[in-house]
Design an enzyme around this catalytic site. Structure first.
Site, PDB file in Angstrom:
ATOM      1  CE  LYS A  84      -3.739   0.898   3.012  1.00 37.97           C
ATOM      2  NZ  LYS A  84      -4.118   0.789   4.424  1.00 37.97           N
TER       3      LYS A  84
HETATM    4  O1  G3P Z   1      -7.287   2.419   6.920  1.00 42.30           O
HETATM    5  C1  G3P Z   1      -7.384   3.718   6.559  1.00 42.30           C
HETATM    6  C2  G3P Z   1      -8.683   4.418   6.776  1.00 42.30           C
HETATM    7  O2  G3P Z   1      -9.705   3.527   7.099  1.00 42.30           O
HETATM    8  C3  G3P Z   1      -8.559   5.527   7.752  1.00 42.30           C
HETATM    9  O3  G3P Z   1      -9.676   6.302   7.709  1.00 42.30           O
HETATM   10  O4  G3P Z   1     -11.193   8.085   8.428  1.00 42.30           O
HETATM   11  O5  G3P Z   1     -10.213   6.575  10.118  1.00 42.30           O
HETATM   12  O6  G3P Z   1      -8.796   8.231   9.023  1.00 42.30           O
HETATM   13  P1  G3P Z   1      -9.976   7.358   8.862  1.00 42.30           P
END
Ligand code: G3P
Length: 211
Positions: A84
């Site tokens: 990734k």
């Molecule tokens: O794995 C990455 C993603 O799910 C993060 O999203 O919105 O929790 O920063 P967030």
């Protein structure tokens, strides 16, 4: 329509795998840091628990630094490791260099322009942060919908991330995401509904009634 668990916690991933609905695991540097362990140890543990793809996000840096890390990790888990990389110029360059031999996912995608570049670089997956975009005043599911159109000629697939509720997951799928990744808490919530709980209570009451 594969479901991934977004976690770097071995116990949590074990519980998720026991549900029988999880295909693979996605991690990121925040989740790895929260685990309190080195990334290499986390990825090794997760690969023992989950037989499917394991996503490892390389640390941000120059393309050469990311390339070295990507090669080290994919050599330890050939076939199953997905590299990734955040959507940066360095990250895209990395994907263009190894994308043919190692599956790569371009993550933290918020625009169609980023999606297009990721596809041109050879990404196997493009990862939009759905709820984060909506929180920032945008339209997360709307982005997924237009991404699906723009990638139709490419081999990339949309893996929707930043999904905070069952509704987020369903909206992403309905908008055209090929796959979704969510925390275990959200996946567990997906099995629940108030009407299901009421039906269960009725079943239990019926069982308790004298026959
Ligand atoms: O794995 C990455 C993603 O799910 C993060 O999203 O919105 O929790 O920063 P967030």
């Amino acid at each position: 329509m594969a479901l991934f668990v977004d976690s770097a916690d071995a116990d949590e991933v074990k519980r998720a795998m026991e549900l029988g609905v999880i295909y693979g695991v996605t991690t990121n540097p925040i989740l790895i840091a929260r685990s309190g362990k080195e990334a290499r140890q986390v990825i090794a543990e997760l690969s023992e628990i989950c037989p499917g793809p394991i996503f490892h996000q390389v640390a941000a840096g120059s393309t050469e630094e990311m390339l070295a890390e990507a090669k080290t990790f994919s050599a330890r888990l050939p076939q199953r490791l997905v590299i990734k990389v955040p959507c940066t110029l360095e990250g895209l360059r990395l994907v263009s260099q190894i994308g043919e031999e190692t599956p790569c996912a371009v993550t933290a995608i918020f625009t169609l322009a980023q999606t297009y570049l990721a596809c041109q670089a050879g990404a196997r997956y493009v990862i939009p942060y759905v709820n984060r975009l909506t929180r920032a005043g945008g339209d997360g599911p709307g982005l997924v919908k237009t991404m699906r159109e723009i990638i139709s000629e490419s081999e990339a697939e949309i893996l929707a991330a930043s999904l905070k509720s069952p509704q987020d997951v369903v909206s992403a799928l309905f908008s055209g995401a090929h796959h979704v990744t969510a925390p275990l808490k959200v996946i567990e919530e997906m099995a629940k509904d108030q009407l299901t709980a009421e039906a269960l209570a009725e079943f239990a009451a019926a069982q308790d009634e004298p026959s």
